[in-house]
Scaffold this motif. Structure first.
Motif, PDB file in Angstrom:
ATOM      1  N   SER A 166       0.915  -1.251   0.029  1.00  0.00           N
ATOM      2  CA  SER A 166       0.038   0.119   0.163  1.00  0.00           C
ATOM      3  C   SER A 166       0.898   1.264   0.005  1.00  0.00           C
ATOM      4  CB  SER A 166      -0.923  -0.025   1.154  1.00  0.00           C
ATOM      5  OG  SER A 166      -0.184  -0.158   2.367  1.00  0.00           O
TER       6      SER A 166
ATOM      7  N   GLN B 191       1.567   4.173   1.740  1.00  0.00           N
ATOM      8  CA  GLN B 191       1.226   4.283   3.337  1.00  0.00           C
ATOM      9  C   GLN B 191       2.462   5.220   3.922  1.00  0.00           C
ATOM     10  OE1 GLN B 191       3.451   0.515   5.189  1.00  0.00           O
ATOM     11  NE2 GLN B 191       2.333  -0.079   3.582  1.00  0.00           N
TER      12      GLN B 191
ATOM     13  N   ARG C 275      -3.105   3.802   5.298  1.00  0.00           N
ATOM     14  CA  ARG C 275      -3.027   3.532   3.990  1.00  0.00           C
ATOM     15  C   ARG C 275      -3.690   4.592   3.313  1.00  0.00           C
ATOM     16  NH1 ARG C 275      -3.708  -1.782   6.184  1.00  0.00           N
ATOM     17  NH2 ARG C 275      -1.893  -3.155   5.658  1.00  0.00           N
TER      18      ARG C 275
ATOM     19  N   ARG D 271       5.854   3.337  -0.586  1.00  0.00           N
ATOM     20  CA  ARG D 271       5.390   2.127  -1.172  1.00  0.00           C
ATOM     21  C   ARG D 271       6.511   1.180  -1.752  1.00  0.00           C
ATOM     22  NH1 ARG D 271       0.283   0.915  -3.903  1.00  0.00           N
ATOM     23  NH2 ARG D 271      -0.113   2.790  -4.213  1.00  0.00           N
TER      24      ARG D 271
ATOM     25  N   ASP E 272      -4.476   1.541  -1.619  1.00  0.00           N
ATOM     26  CA  ASP E 272      -4.056   0.037  -1.594  1.00  0.00           C
ATOM     27  C   ASP E 272      -4.757  -0.611  -2.566  1.00  0.00           C
ATOM     28  OD1 ASP E 272      -2.823  -2.091   0.155  1.00  0.00           O
ATOM     29  OD2 ASP E 272      -5.037  -2.822   0.211  1.00  0.00           O
TER      30      ASP E 272
ATOM     31  N   ARG F 264      -7.578  -2.935   1.370  1.00  0.00           N
ATOM     32  CA  ARG F 264      -7.538  -3.003   2.789  1.00  0.00           C
ATOM     33  C   ARG F 264      -7.655  -1.462   3.413  1.00  0.00           C
ATOM     34  NH1 ARG F 264      -1.803  -5.380   3.408  1.00  0.00           N
ATOM     35  NH2 ARG F 264      -1.582  -4.136   1.632  1.00  0.00           N
TER      36      ARG F 264
END
Length: 168
Positions: free
Chosen positions: A82, A84, A161, A131, A164, A168
């Motif tokens: 993801s 993130q 996140r 990522r 994704d 998720r």
């Protein structure tokens, strides 16, 4: 002729054997991630892990607090983790094998994928968007979590996140 790409169980088995040969104690193994998975190692072995996988980095320079957590990340070909960031940790990665892609940014906007070769370091600041991207082969990275809050260490829940591929 297409190169033979090993299966996820084959990759994990080989890494587990290598870690055992190196004397590392695996405390958690996760092959269920849709992008690959990881091994979490015994935190008491962080000095040995840093010496083996981060030989050019002084352990003292890694410590934001006294707590560091060693992991091995495995990213499958053509898969992406993801987009993130984390509130309670910074990270340092070193590519062990395979060429991997990494995207980094200080904002929610993704930038271009940069390729990293075995031996190269990737430093991720607390809050920095990032990522990991699998390219043509399995990518194996050593990772150290640098906990930024000694009273509330980071864990697998400390992931924000932004995007994704797996919903998720």
């Amino acid at each position: 002729m297409e190169p033979i790409v090993p299966t996820k169980p084959e990759v994990f088995s080989k890494i587990a054997a290598t870690l055992a040969e190196q004397g590392f104690n695996v405390v958690k193994e996760d092959q269920t991630r849709p992008w690959g998975g990881f091994f979490v190692l015994d935190e008491s072995q962080t000095p040995q892990f840093a010496a083996a996988y981060f030989p050019t980095v002084q352990l003292s320079s890694l410590q934001i607090t006294q707590k560091l957590s060693p992991k091995i990340l495995i990213v499958a070909p053509d898969k992406r983790l993801s987009w993130q960031y984390h509130h309670r940790r910074a990270e340092i990665w070193r590519v062990v094998s395979g060429t991997v892609g990494v995207v980094k940014s200080d904002t929610d906007d993704e930038t271009e994928v940069k390729a990293y070769q075995p031996g190269e370091l990737i430093v991720l600041k607390q809050g920095e968007r990032h990522r990991l991207v699998g390219l043509a082969e399995w990518g194996i990275l050593a990772e150290i979590w640098q906990h930024t809050d000694a009273e509330n260490p980071s864990d697998e829940e400390d992931i924000v996140r932004v995007q994704d591929d797996f919903g998720r």
